[in-house]
Design a protein around this motif. Sequence first.
Motif, short mmCIF file in Angstrom:
data_model
loop_
_atom_site.label_atom_id
_atom_site.label_comp_id
_atom_site.label_asym_id
_atom_site.label_seq_id
_atom_site.Cartn_x
_atom_site.Cartn_y
_atom_site.Cartn_z
N GLY A 139 45.40 33.75 40.10
CA GLY A 139 44.79 33.20 41.31
C GLY A 139 44.83 34.17 42.48
O GLY A 139 45.88 34.73 42.80
N THR A 140 43.69 34.36 43.12
CA THR A 140 43.59 35.28 44.25
C THR A 140 42.74 34.68 45.36
O THR A 140 42.03 33.70 45.17
CB THR A 140 42.95 36.62 43.83
N SER A 141 42.82 35.29 46.51
CA SER A 141 41.86 35.08 47.58
C SER A 141 40.93 36.28 47.63
O SER A 141 41.27 37.36 47.14
CB SER A 141 42.57 34.90 48.93
N LEU A 142 39.75 36.08 48.22
CA LEU A 142 38.77 37.16 48.29
C LEU A 142 38.47 37.45 49.75
O LEU A 142 38.15 36.55 50.52
CB LEU A 142 37.49 36.77 47.56
N GLN A 176 40.58 31.39 45.12
CA GLN A 176 41.13 30.18 45.73
C GLN A 176 40.95 30.14 47.24
O GLN A 176 41.39 29.21 47.90
CB GLN A 176 42.61 30.08 45.36
N GLY A 177 40.31 31.14 47.77
CA GLY A 177 40.04 31.19 49.20
C GLY A 177 39.15 32.38 49.49
O GLY A 177 39.18 33.38 48.77
N PHE A 226 34.43 44.18 49.03
CA PHE A 226 35.23 42.99 48.75
C PHE A 226 36.55 43.38 48.12
O PHE A 226 36.70 44.46 47.55
CB PHE A 226 34.47 42.00 47.85
N CYS A 227 37.51 42.48 48.24
CA CYS A 227 38.85 42.74 47.69
C CYS A 227 39.51 41.42 47.34
O CYS A 227 39.64 40.53 48.19
CB CYS A 227 39.69 43.50 48.71
N ALA A 228 39.93 41.26 46.08
CA ALA A 228 40.69 40.09 45.63
C ALA A 228 42.17 40.46 45.64
O ALA A 228 42.56 41.53 45.16
CB ALA A 228 40.24 39.66 44.24
N TYR A 229 43.00 39.56 46.16
CA TYR A 229 44.40 39.89 46.37
C TYR A 229 45.26 38.64 46.32
O TYR A 229 44.76 37.50 46.39
CB TYR A 229 44.57 40.57 47.73
N LEU A 230 46.56 38.84 46.18
CA LEU A 230 47.54 37.75 46.21
C LEU A 230 47.88 37.47 47.68
O LEU A 230 48.43 38.33 48.35
CB LEU A 230 48.81 38.15 45.46
#
Length: 317
Positions: free
Chosen positions: A187-190, A213-214, A236-240
């Motif tokens: 699960g990550t936010s973007l 998730q966000g 863009f970047c997906a991260y914890l």
Amino acid sequence: MGDGEPRVPTAIAVTSADMALPPQDERTLPAAVLQDVDRRPLDHVLAELQTLVDQCGHVIVVCSEAVPAGVERRLHTVRALLETDRIALFRPPLPPLGIAVLARQLRQLASCDLGPGVLASAGRLLTHYIHAGALLGSVARLDRVPVDLKAHARSWVPGSQFGVVAHPEPQLVRIGAEATLSGPEFGTSLLVAKGQLPSDWVTGTLAPAWRVQGLREAALPAESSGWWGTGRLTEFCAYLPDLSVLYQLVTSVRQDACHWCGIDVIGDRCVFCSATPPVYDDGGGGRGGGASGRDRALGHRRDPALGRRRERRALTG
């Protein structure tokens, strides 16, 4: 998350104001912005870094590989002139937005009971949980990701767009009905930074496919156009995003004292003094049985909620 003695948090520094993202949560510490270090008088930059070291004990400077060469030279010069191992220069192989995200994660962790060596080493670990890319209007000048001749040719077709992931594994697709990019298995936010290209595909197609998730927006870093080879982009970047998850990741790794400077670190290299541990040929009979010193130092527990891990790569890459 730690009830030790009060301490001054380690300073997390960035090289421009647009790399200092807004706080992720109430515990995120402000970034120290080292603005125009290659253009200002040397004595001013020296005084600024010395003050940070005096106030915070240690400074971790997180900067992009896209910064002008003069910035890196000046930072190394200042560190040498101050004759200190209390300044770490960290340039992970991430696009600019990914650098800004990683710096913010370190700012989150700086509020916890982590020593400066562990915090600096955590940057290398967390880099491998960041998925960074861009929607590009052209790949003709892209040299950070492998581009085949067909993609180069399609760059000249009006209206062409390309989805690119630069990290953790290079990917490139031409945007169309079947275009997909592999994303994180946890699960990550973007975070989305819009340049001179609409962000509809990123927010409407990529985000649902990656089950983020966000979703939040940020200003496009000034270094992004140079890094990606075009201003026609949305990065863009997906991260914890959660501090508790970041803290669990970092504290699940074995800590050892650097054999050179004595600071506690994780992994196989001290980010402050750059020392690596000596290699011992214990023939399988040393500490830890048959495990090598390298294996023993990693000791990383797996959390199924985060999918498959690459523990060794995360700490030695």
